[in-house]
Write an enzyme that holds these catalytic residues in place. Structure first.
Site, PDB file in Angstrom:
ATOM      1  N   CYS A 204      29.663  61.529  -6.782  1.00  0.00           N
ATOM      2  CA  CYS A 204      30.178  61.319  -5.423  1.00  0.00           C
ATOM      3  C   CYS A 204      29.076  61.267  -4.374  1.00  0.00           C
ATOM      4  CB  CYS A 204      31.203  62.390  -5.082  1.00  0.00           C
ATOM      5  SG  CYS A 204      30.563  64.074  -5.088  1.00  0.00           S
ATOM      6  N   HIS A 246      32.118  67.731  -2.937  1.00  0.00           N
ATOM      7  CA  HIS A 246      32.356  66.304  -2.729  1.00  0.00           C
ATOM      8  C   HIS A 246      31.571  65.807  -1.517  1.00  0.00           C
ATOM      9  CE1 HIS A 246      34.332  62.618  -3.606  1.00  0.00           C
ATOM     10  NE2 HIS A 246      35.122  62.594  -2.546  1.00  0.00           N
ATOM     11  N   ASP A 261      36.193  56.930   1.592  1.00  0.00           N
ATOM     12  CA  ASP A 261      35.684  57.591   0.392  1.00  0.00           C
ATOM     13  C   ASP A 261      35.616  56.563  -0.735  1.00  0.00           C
ATOM     14  OD1 ASP A 261      35.190  59.051  -1.907  1.00  0.00           O
ATOM     15  OD2 ASP A 261      36.485  60.716  -1.355  1.00  0.00           O
TER      16      ASP A 261
END
EC number: 3.4.-.-
Length: 640
Positions: A204, A246, A261
């Site tokens: 991520c 994250h 995202d």
């Protein structure tokens, strides 16, 4: 700041803190000279770098330090500078195309009201059809050399910052794979953009760092935001502490900050196999902040872009609606907390949707112990946990696709079990007629409610049937000694021109699932389950026999008045009365043969004697010129 020259290094972004009065404090926060390009997420391995790197920059901003963005290219002495082939150092020093030296912090004009006002899933007005050509083009772009050339190719067809961001987003979501193994290795080296382009894999922080770097090359302000997430491995109701798990991005478009995202936009990880699958998710592109906060909690509350902002405790306790909840047109769910306590052994969940939607549920991994009824704009679910303790409730929705997707998860706390509400294991979903049964050709039901109570163990259910539709019904209880074929004999189906009647006799007291199936007569294949009724009888004296067995020649419009019991007493005269269409003769055959006669009201009547018989048949002759009789009904005779 002293820089170490490394022959393997690539172009990097360095934050040079320029502040004459606080130079010593700035030097104390000097970053590693071999920092990777793009984002502070890339400075160190794992989420240690997420927290340390970005928090340092945020602390400097809060303390009033002013920074200058400088792009420095380090290369071997005999190598040609790659970055300067396309961008002069002077141009890069200007910041983005608008002349901003660094992204501004979000302010009041960026904040959206909380809770969600149902206006849009996006934080700005978007017509996704406008992106169709751009999306198709961006998804097909291939990496030729480096990041700068890739961005240049991507934004050739883009005419605004929004389109530039969209092209970068689409490319990353369709080409970069989530590296599950790397995400599980806490001490693994941070991903560099060059490595991501080569392997087309990252985690991520790599997604976020790559996205930020590509946006900056395209001249769009973008920052990486670290924080907590309700993603892979999240357990309903869990608390968050320690390292962030994250990272995502914020982009500055049309005078406002917006959230996205690309990690979650690219696909998903199977919880059972831990393997990544590309599955594009539009939801996480410029998501409305009041929805984004459901599964993203940033380190800095300003990046919630909400008014009022939510606390970490609220984030932990708030109901988590998965992205598919909104993708499939859901608007709200009740209860609004992820943990439900049963009342008198029952928990109730309702969902409101934009349009008619199919739902299903699972309690502890099984489709049992619940009544799910469909509504025109949502559904209602009543769950009866079979044991006390903690239970996992999952709710799925189908939407326009052929696949059911998980949209909600609840944790049920049950401290009481009502043993009188044991539901049949074969009671499937949904229960009761609805818009779906009407869509499948079943209309105007005599019983619109899903539960039917009968005091004597008998009931008659009817509904309209559209032309060309065949109906099949079956009865299911939890009595393991009765086969499914036998249980079908407790239903006698009467098909009239545009309406079907189901006469039901229960073999004993209890709860039964009456399943309704349909099929288009002209189509091959099996019958399709549409819905079921829950039949309830508390009378312990109920002990109805089966109906007679009917054969294929029992035609539409035929009607049986007597005998309705499929088991006849021995050594008795039994009267017969039926309405039969399109036949020349009818008879009853046992030890002997007894003809039936047609009365003025249109019924075939007669009687037979069951002496010496084990089985009795009703037979018809369809053509008077033929001598071949067809079986239409079969009765059994009790042992003498």
């Amino acid at each position: 700041m002293e820089l170490k020259k490394d022959s393997n290094a690539v172009a990097i972004d360095m934050l040079l803190i320029v502040h004459s009065e606080k130079r010593r404090a700035a030097q104390a926060t000097q970053l590693d000279s071999q920092t990777d390009p793009g984002a502070l997420l890339q400075n160190r391995g794992g989420f240690q770098g997420v927290r340390n790197g970005i928090r340092k920059w945020q602390e400097l901003e809060r303390n009033g330090f002013q920074g200058t963005q400088l792009t420095v290219e380090i290369h071997p002495q005999d190598a040609m500078p790659q970055l300067l082939k396309k961008f002069s150092l002077a141009k890069r020093l200007q910041g983005d195309k608008n002349g901003n030296m660094r992204p501004r912090q979000p302010g009041g004009k960026d904040a959206h009201a909380y809770p969600w006002d149902r206006s849009s899933l996006k934080s700005m007005p978007l017509d996704l059809r406008h992106f169709e050509k751009l999306d198709a083009s961006a998804s097909q772009v291939t990496v030729k050399s480096g990041l700068d050339e890739l961005v240049s190719d991507l934004i050739q067809e883009a005419h605004s910052d929004l389109e530039r961001v969209r092209a970068i987003w689409i490319w990353i979501c369709h080409h970069i794979e989530y590296d599950v193994e790397a995400a599980q290795e806490k001490d693994r080296q941070a991903f560099k953009p060059t490595d991501i382009l080569r392997t087309q894999k990252t985690n991520c922080d790599g997604y976020a760092g790559l996205f930020e770097r590509m946006c900056r090359i395209a001249g769009v302000q973008c920052v990486t935001v670290p924080g907590y997430s309700k993603g892979f491995g999240y357990q309903t109701g869990q608390s968050f502490s320690g390292e962030f798990d994250h990272a995502w991005n914020a982009v500055y478009l049309e005078g406002h900050w917006h959230l996205l995202d690309s990690t979650w936009g690219s696909g998903l990880v199977d919880t059972t196999t831990s393997k990544f699958t590309f599955l594009y998710n539009e939801f996480y592109f410029l998501t409305h902040p009041a929805l984004f906060i459901e599964d993203h909690f940033p380190d800095n509350k300003n990046w919630q872009l909400l008014k009022p902002p939510q606390s970490l405790r609220q984030f932990e306790n708030n109901m988590y609606h998965k992205s598919e909840f909104y993708n499939k047109g859901m608007l709200s769910a009740h209860p609004e907390t992820s943990m439900i306590r049963t009342v008198n052994g029952k928990a109730t969940v309702t969902i409101e949707s934009c349009a008619p939607t199919l739902f299903m549920f699972m309690l502890n991994g099984k489709q049992e112990h619940g009544l799910l009824s469909l509504r025109k704009n949502g559904m209602k679910l009543e769950v009866y946990p079979p044991t006390m303790g903690t239970h996992k409730l999952q709710i799925f929705a189908k939407g326009n696709s052929e696949i059911y997707s998980s949209v909600l998860e609840y944790t049920l706390k049950c401290n009481y079990v009502d043993l009188s509400v044991r539901l049949p294991a074969e009671l499937h979903q949904p229960v009761g007629p609805s818009w779906f049964s009407e869509q499948m050709g079943i209309t105007k039901p005599s019983h619109p409610d899903p539960i039917i109570h009968t005091s004597d163990g008998r009931c008659s259910i009817s509904f309209g049937v559209e032309e060309g539709i065949s109906v099949l019904a079956s009865l299911h209880g939890d009595d393991g000694t009765i086969t499914e074929e036998t249980q079908r004999r407790y239903i006698f189906q009467l098909d009239r021109e545009k309406r079907t009647e189901l006469k039901v006799q229960l073999p004993h007291a209890g709860k039964f699932a009456l399943k309704i199936f349909v099929k288009k007569r002209q189509e091959q294949g099996n019958f399709i389950f549409v819905f079921n009724y829950l039949l309830c009888c508390a009378n312990t004296k109920v002990n109805w026999p089966m109906f007679p067995e009917s054969f294929g020649n029992w035609g539409q419009g035929n009607e049986l008045l007597e005998p309705l019991s499929g088991v006849l007493p021995a050594n008795r005269n039994i009267p017969f009365k039926l309405k039969l269409h399109g036949i020349a003769k009818a008879l009853v055959k046992g030890q002997d043969t007894w003809p039936l006669t047609l009365n003025p009201e249109g019924y075939w009547e007669g009687s037979c004697n069951t002496a010496g018989c084990q089985e009795i048949y009703v037979m018809v002759l369809e053509n008077a010129n033929h001598n071949f009789y067809s079986y239409i009904l079969k009765y059994k005779v009790n042992d003498q």
